[in-house]
Motif scaffolding. Structure first.
Motif, mmCIF file in Angstrom:
data_model
loop_
_atom_site.group_PDB
_atom_site.id
_atom_site.type_symbol
_atom_site.label_atom_id
_atom_site.label_comp_id
_atom_site.label_asym_id
_atom_site.label_seq_id
_atom_site.Cartn_x
_atom_site.Cartn_y
_atom_site.Cartn_z
ATOM 1 N N THR A 125 0.847 -1.192 0.000
ATOM 2 C CA THR A 125 0.000 0.000 0.000
ATOM 3 C C THR A 125 0.878 1.236 0.000
ATOM 4 O O THR A 125 2.034 1.208 0.389
ATOM 5 C CB THR A 125 -0.883 0.063 1.253
ATOM 6 O OG1 THR A 125 -0.022 0.260 2.372
ATOM 7 C CG2 THR A 125 -1.697 -1.209 1.432
ATOM 8 N N ILE A 126 0.284 2.343 -0.460
ATOM 9 C CA ILE A 126 0.983 3.625 -0.485
ATOM 10 C C ILE A 126 1.374 4.050 0.935
ATOM 11 O O ILE A 126 2.442 4.623 1.164
ATOM 12 C CB ILE A 126 0.072 4.664 -1.209
ATOM 13 C CG1 ILE A 126 0.826 5.936 -1.554
ATOM 14 C CG2 ILE A 126 -1.166 4.965 -0.406
ATOM 15 C CD1 ILE A 126 0.002 6.849 -2.501
ATOM 16 N N GLN A 127 0.509 3.708 1.925
ATOM 17 C CA GLN A 127 0.830 4.066 3.312
ATOM 18 C C GLN A 127 2.052 3.331 3.813
ATOM 19 O O GLN A 127 2.934 3.908 4.443
ATOM 20 C CB GLN A 127 -0.335 3.752 4.272
ATOM 21 C CG GLN A 127 -1.464 4.754 4.226
ATOM 22 C CD GLN A 127 -2.571 4.279 3.294
ATOM 23 O OE1 GLN A 127 -2.322 3.496 2.371
ATOM 24 N NE2 GLN A 127 -3.775 4.770 3.544
ATOM 25 N N ARG A 155 -6.487 11.673 5.788
ATOM 26 C CA ARG A 155 -6.433 13.127 5.592
ATOM 27 C C ARG A 155 -5.943 13.904 6.803
ATOM 28 O O ARG A 155 -5.185 14.867 6.691
ATOM 29 C CB ARG A 155 -7.803 13.658 5.154
ATOM 30 C CG ARG A 155 -8.100 13.165 3.745
ATOM 31 C CD ARG A 155 -9.328 13.762 3.136
ATOM 32 N NE ARG A 155 -9.479 13.139 1.810
ATOM 33 C CZ ARG A 155 -10.595 13.082 1.103
ATOM 34 N NH1 ARG A 155 -11.699 13.629 1.576
ATOM 35 N NH2 ARG A 155 -10.602 12.499 -0.060
ATOM 36 N N SER A 156 -6.404 13.472 7.963
ATOM 37 C CA SER A 156 -6.083 14.244 9.172
ATOM 38 C C SER A 156 -4.574 14.369 9.375
ATOM 39 O O SER A 156 -4.097 15.320 9.993
ATOM 40 C CB SER A 156 -6.705 13.567 10.391
ATOM 41 O OG SER A 156 -6.126 12.280 10.551
ATOM 42 N N THR A 157 -3.800 13.431 8.826
ATOM 43 C CA THR A 157 -2.348 13.484 9.037
ATOM 44 C C THR A 157 -1.709 14.674 8.343
ATOM 45 O O THR A 157 -0.539 14.981 8.572
ATOM 46 C CB THR A 157 -1.675 12.188 8.531
ATOM 47 O OG1 THR A 157 -1.852 12.102 7.109
ATOM 48 C CG2 THR A 157 -2.261 10.962 9.206
ATOM 49 N N ILE A 203 4.722 12.847 13.059
ATOM 50 C CA ILE A 203 5.906 13.604 12.615
ATOM 51 C C ILE A 203 5.469 14.960 12.077
ATOM 52 O O ILE A 203 6.043 16.000 12.426
ATOM 53 C CB ILE A 203 6.678 12.808 11.538
ATOM 54 C CG1 ILE A 203 7.230 11.503 12.132
ATOM 55 C CG2 ILE A 203 7.807 13.648 10.950
ATOM 56 C CD1 ILE A 203 7.863 10.569 11.122
ATOM 57 N N ASN A 204 4.454 14.967 11.237
ATOM 58 C CA ASN A 204 3.945 16.236 10.707
ATOM 59 C C ASN A 204 3.506 17.171 11.837
ATOM 60 O O ASN A 204 3.769 18.372 11.791
ATOM 61 C CB ASN A 204 2.768 15.984 9.756
ATOM 62 C CG ASN A 204 3.231 15.799 8.304
ATOM 63 O OD1 ASN A 204 4.391 16.062 7.978
ATOM 64 N ND2 ASN A 204 2.323 15.344 7.452
ATOM 65 N N GLY A 247 0.218 10.654 5.888
ATOM 66 C CA GLY A 247 -0.519 9.545 5.305
ATOM 67 C C GLY A 247 -0.732 8.371 6.241
ATOM 68 O O GLY A 247 -1.622 7.551 6.028
ATOM 69 N N THR A 248 0.093 8.269 7.276
ATOM 70 C CA THR A 248 -0.067 7.164 8.218
ATOM 71 C C THR A 248 -0.034 7.736 9.633
ATOM 72 O O THR A 248 0.333 8.902 9.834
ATOM 73 C CB THR A 248 1.091 6.150 8.111
ATOM 74 O OG1 THR A 248 2.289 6.809 8.545
ATOM 75 C CG2 THR A 248 1.285 5.674 6.684
#
Ligand SMILES: Cc1cc2nc3c(=O)[nH]c(=O)nc-3n(C[C@H](O)[C@H](O)[C@H](O)COP(=O)(O)O)c2cc1C
Ligand SMILES: Cc1cc2nc3c(=O)[nH]c(=O)nc-3n(C[C@H](O)[C@H](O)[C@H](O)COP(=O)(O)O)c2cc1C
Ligand SMILES: Cc1cc2nc3c(=O)[nH]c(=O)nc-3n(C[C@H](O)[C@H](O)[C@H](O)COP(=O)(O)O)c2cc1C
Ligand SMILES: Cc1cc2nc3c(=O)[nH]c(=O)nc-3n(C[C@H](O)[C@H](O)[C@H](O)COP(=O)(O)O)c2cc1C
Lengths: 345, 345, 345, 345
Positions: free
Chosen positions: D2-4, D106-108, D76-77, D69-70
């Motif tokens: 997966t992209i995550q 999205r919330s990340t 971290i963000n 994204g995860t």
């Protein structure tokens, strides 16, 4: 921490830790002498005599401003003064602010009795002119040291890396100018290991400074020294990033010489052998100064070690002169046998 | 210490210790040959024959002046003479002052019987002309050696690093000139590993010197050799500082060739392979000389080792000539296939 | 030693020992590509197709002339031929003198059955034209190999380092010219790892040679290979001195391109990645050739390994083209995005 | 995969493996500052304030686009956003394609609540415009991030080295142009570590791109990162060959500045100390961006570590400014005290 404690700590660190700049050299390795196989002189005829500020020297060499203020550093100053007198070198004292603040420390700067004939330089941080010190204090330290000149040192980055540092450097040029106009004896200006460039040298000469000691990079790095002292974690890390900051000594000489060809110059910063002195003089220096590299000999209990060290440097200087066939310092100053290294090594 | 003991000690040190210059190379690595993939010659047709001072040589190569004066060094001279004759090289004898002072040592220089046809060079330190030696002594050693030429060596720095050194080099040019005018055979001048530059070469040629051996830096360093010998602590330390002094051999050749294009030149100092000889000749040398690199073979009890060594150098020289498609030494001298290295490596 | 045994030994040494030049590189590291962050092409649209001597290739790449003559090398040739056909590369055979002398070895060069469509080059040492071989022999090997061209290799130094070497290289140019005039198919000329310079390339083109493979230095060094083989002690030692001989491949390309801009060129000598091929083509090569670096994959029992290796090189070449935004070989030939490296590293 | 999962893996690899370019540096080491021994300013007066896209910053510094994204990357963000707000830096979010495809992620990216005042950049791969993404998606991610600008990244080679990569880069310039014309907020374009050259920068500016982040080579190398991830053996090997691909960051700056002197520029790629920022700004950057070098502090559970890290960079930047005697960012932009290093070291 008292100012005295700091003085002792500096000596300790400079002796025991790696305090030289990293990935940066004096630039003297970019020059080499073109050997002259037939010197047409006798080695025993080579003379190192020179004059500085009207005084005779047996060699155009200087023990750079380093210390004073505590019992231990007073003994170092004594050793260095005895050696300088014996070998006929000039000598700089360390910063004398401590002598103004702590009268009991004054005797550690009174080395004139050990060195009656040589040029001695009193020393103060130029930035102190922004922290309450002025003409009178300067006169006091000059008298105390029976000095031939007062040397103001510029140490902006050292102050930054000292948590207790004095970092107000604005407006100093004007104040130095006033001092030059008023003080009875010559004023010199030096760095402490990051170097003075040609543009600043021109300004300093134009406001009345008598001589400049470029004190360039490639030897002692004060960010490295203060790195070991500070307990401030960000300053410690930042100091690492500045271990290659500064203008290499040889480059200072070239730049300053280009801008103010007739200025009276001292080359120092990272010099260790007498060949370095020969290069410095061929690049235009009137005196070549040695700091850290002399310290190990100077802290010995008796002066023989430092006397021997000075003699070694003179011997190397003489051999270099023999190697290119010049018999006196005037000849060395005019030689065309200092040439670029092939690949800087 | 007797002069003889010193001779033996020099051999020992050169064989056993690291006596080459540090951070300094011959400069030959700054040149390389441009390969010629189609040589249009036969390998077996390549000829190395040359002439020097009117004598024929089977190869334009020289065993540099090294030794003599003691039993051991006499045997080395014998081996070298036998090999030089066998392979058709020229040969230099070591300094013959000892032969003048100690008659019993003379036979160690009498190698003409082993080498009847090749050019042999007698040898004396030029500085001895300032220490009581003159025309008559020069004649004596030339006769003793049945030499084709007298070579005077310039070794100012070596003398400085010898505690017992002869360091009065003033006025030598005049004395060499007088000798050139009077002596019946050609006089050559050489250094001992720090090199002769173009300006001095021009002076030497103008006073009547017949040929010059640049004897440049990058090979044997005499400050390094004397460093191991001296017990004088300051000289020992100073010697360290001079381990990169001198003019790289290739640079001497370029400089001398530029100033005196038609001078008769020998290139020596740090040569080891036959490719070095090829480069030296392409840079303008009439002979290429080998010193220290031959010593290990020369001290063997029988001459085969040194004969083999000379043969190897000739073979490498021939292969280099094959690689650029020239079949004789004249062709090599005129080649345009010696070009600058990309990055000196 | 039989010629066959030598062939097997070469393979062994090239696989197991360090046989690359020392202190010498291909020169490709002096160039780098200027990345184009917005290629404006699709990776899947990138095409490597090319033509050589009128035949289509799926990639402008060549398996350099290496071997044949023994059972083992015959299998290597078979693997390489299968892979070259599969991936659409050109292929060179090793020297075919052995096929003329030992008819039983001929089948090891008959790879046309495995590679029906690609250009195949027959191969012979040019020097053999001085040792009894001529037009008829050339025709024989071309027919035997069903080759599209005959490649003559120049290997002067390799012959010198072989005790049994053929070193009569005089007069070859004339003989090659005659061959060019008479032979029905194109003749190419290559070196074997010391490189062809511009001047020689110009001569070769002017006498009728159809294409030149510079086969420069920086990869396989044949003095190094023969060093391990020879039992002749002087040749062994001399070989050491020649480990940095030769013209770096990139330099050959620049020099040849300057002298004969329109010549049909192959770049080989030390290529390993597909980026090397991209640089070679941007420097003017029509094909980029790989020798030693393919050998390890080629000696595996089945052809998959060498097929994979060729695919990897193609992939790297494609990625390099994507990185600079060109989608075909014509674009790569004309790119202005190959620029000098900052410091050759 | 997966992209995550990929996002988490990137963080892991960048933290734990050697993912920087090999034999390639940022080029900042080719520049150094000429020390000014008398700064004539007070350290405490030095100001780092700057503006970007009309917003005030306390320092001309940027946390480069990295992640989201995860769960882990969301934290971290958050840390980075809190730190950026606290210290007044700009901040970039990682590629937001995942937010479009997986609403739960999205919330990340919603860090505006932690960083209400600073410039925040939304981020998307430019190549996605060829894979079904357009104006509407861009608007969505900008709104989601409450961003001040949208940054499109160019990552051609990264896509190639991802087996699942999107490598259709044809026709993107036109699509970016259309986006610039229609989107309500400024669009920036960046690379991801191989650099943008002057020619492309000129094209981008001419089609309406508001600012360019050169994101040059010398720091994180995405071929190195993907090398660790891929299981495709040929891609893994090819990645090795590309470890020195790309335009060094300082060189990008010089080239872009020469072609589009007035463009709004961000310098990033391999920056680590505050001296790097000082050099970047003196070379013409409005912001200096830090990626990988911040990651270690950013993954700590609380934001103090990254706050401290940002403070350290600011302190170094200030000391560099003190060292050359400039007291604000405008002065740094105009300084003539950034000069070439002697030998790039
Ligand atoms: C232990 C020590 C103390 C120093 N103290 C002073 C000082 O008080 N005043 C001053 O002008 N320079 C001082 N310096 C700087 C030196 O004078 C000199 O400029 C600098 O060390 C560079 O020279 P070097 O590389 O030969 O050590 C000191 C240097 C050392 C090593
Ligand atoms: C052991 C030894 C003794 C030497 N003695 C002399 C000498 O007596 N006279 C002289 O002119 N040069 C003498 N030389 C110097 C050599 O002739 C030569 O110039 C120098 O060693 C540089 O060459 P190289 O690097 O090949 O050794 C001697 C050299 C060596 C190694
Ligand atoms: C094992 C081996 C055998 C070779 N045999 C030949 C040969 O027979 N004919 C020839 O023209 N070149 C021969 N070559 C030279 C290659 O074609 C090539 O020019 C040279 O090896 C340089 O390229 P490289 O560095 O990629 O190996 C041989 C090379 C190798 C490694
Ligand atoms: C873990 C990581 C993730 C990244 N993800 C993105 C991304 O999603 N979008 C983007 O434009 N750049 C991304 N980058 C590239 C950085 O923004 C930057 O351009 C590059 O890493 C070079 O800077 P550095 O050497 O300081 O790391 C990422 C970098 C790292 C280290």
């Amino acid at each position: 921490m008292t100012i005295q404690h700091r003085k002792d700590e500096h000596i300790e660190l400079v002796l025991k830790r790696n305090v030289t700049s990293r990935n940066l050299t004096t630039g003297f390795e970019n020059y080499r002498f073109l050997h002259c196989a037939l010197p047409e002189i006798n080695f025993s005829d080579i003379s190192l005599t020179a004059t500085f500020l009207g005084k005779k020297l047996k060699a155009p060499l200087l023990i750079s401003s380093m210390t004073g203020g505590t019992k231990r550093t007073g003994e170092i100053n004594k050793n260095m003064a005895l050696a300088a007198e014996e070998r006929g070198w000039a000598m700089g004292l360390g910063s004398m602010r401590v002598a103004l603040e702590y009268p009991e420390s004054r005797s550690t700067f009174q080395v004139r009795k050990y060195a009656p004939t040589i040029p001695i330089f009193a020393n103060l941080g130029a930035v102190q002119l922004n922290y309450g010190y002025g003409m009178d204090h300067c006169r006091q330290i000059v008298e105390l040291a029976e000095a031939d000149a007062l040397v103001l040192h510029l140490n902006s980055l050292q102050e930054v890396f000292q948590p207790e540092g004095n970092t107000r450097f604005a407006g100093l040029l004007k104040k130095i100018e006033r001092l030059c106009n008023k003080l009875e004896i010559p004023i010199g200006v030096k760095e402490v290991g990051w170097g003075i460039d040609g543009k600043l040298a021109e300004q300093l000469i134009s406001i009345g400074v008598s001589f400049i000691d470029v004190a360039g990079a490639g030897g002692t790095s004060w960010s490295q020294v203060e790195k070991y002292r500070t307990s401030h974690p960000l300053l410690k890390q930042a100091a690492e990033s500045f271990s290659d900051w500064g203008i290499p000594t040889a480059e200072c000489m070239m730049d300053v010489k280009r801008r103010v060809p007739y200025a009276l110059l001292i080359a120092s910063g990272g010099l260790s052998s007498g060949i370095d002195a020969a290069k410095a003089i061929a690049l235009g220096a009137r005196l070549a100064g040695y700091g850290r590299s002399l310290l190990k000999s100077a802290v010995e209990p008796t002066p023989e070690h430092i006397i021997n060290h000075l003699t070694l440097i003179e011997l190397e200087l003489k051999i270099a002169m023999f190697g290119i066939g010049v018999s006196d310092i005037q000849g060395l100053q005019k030689t065309d046998r200092l040439i670029p290294s092939l690949r800087g090594d």
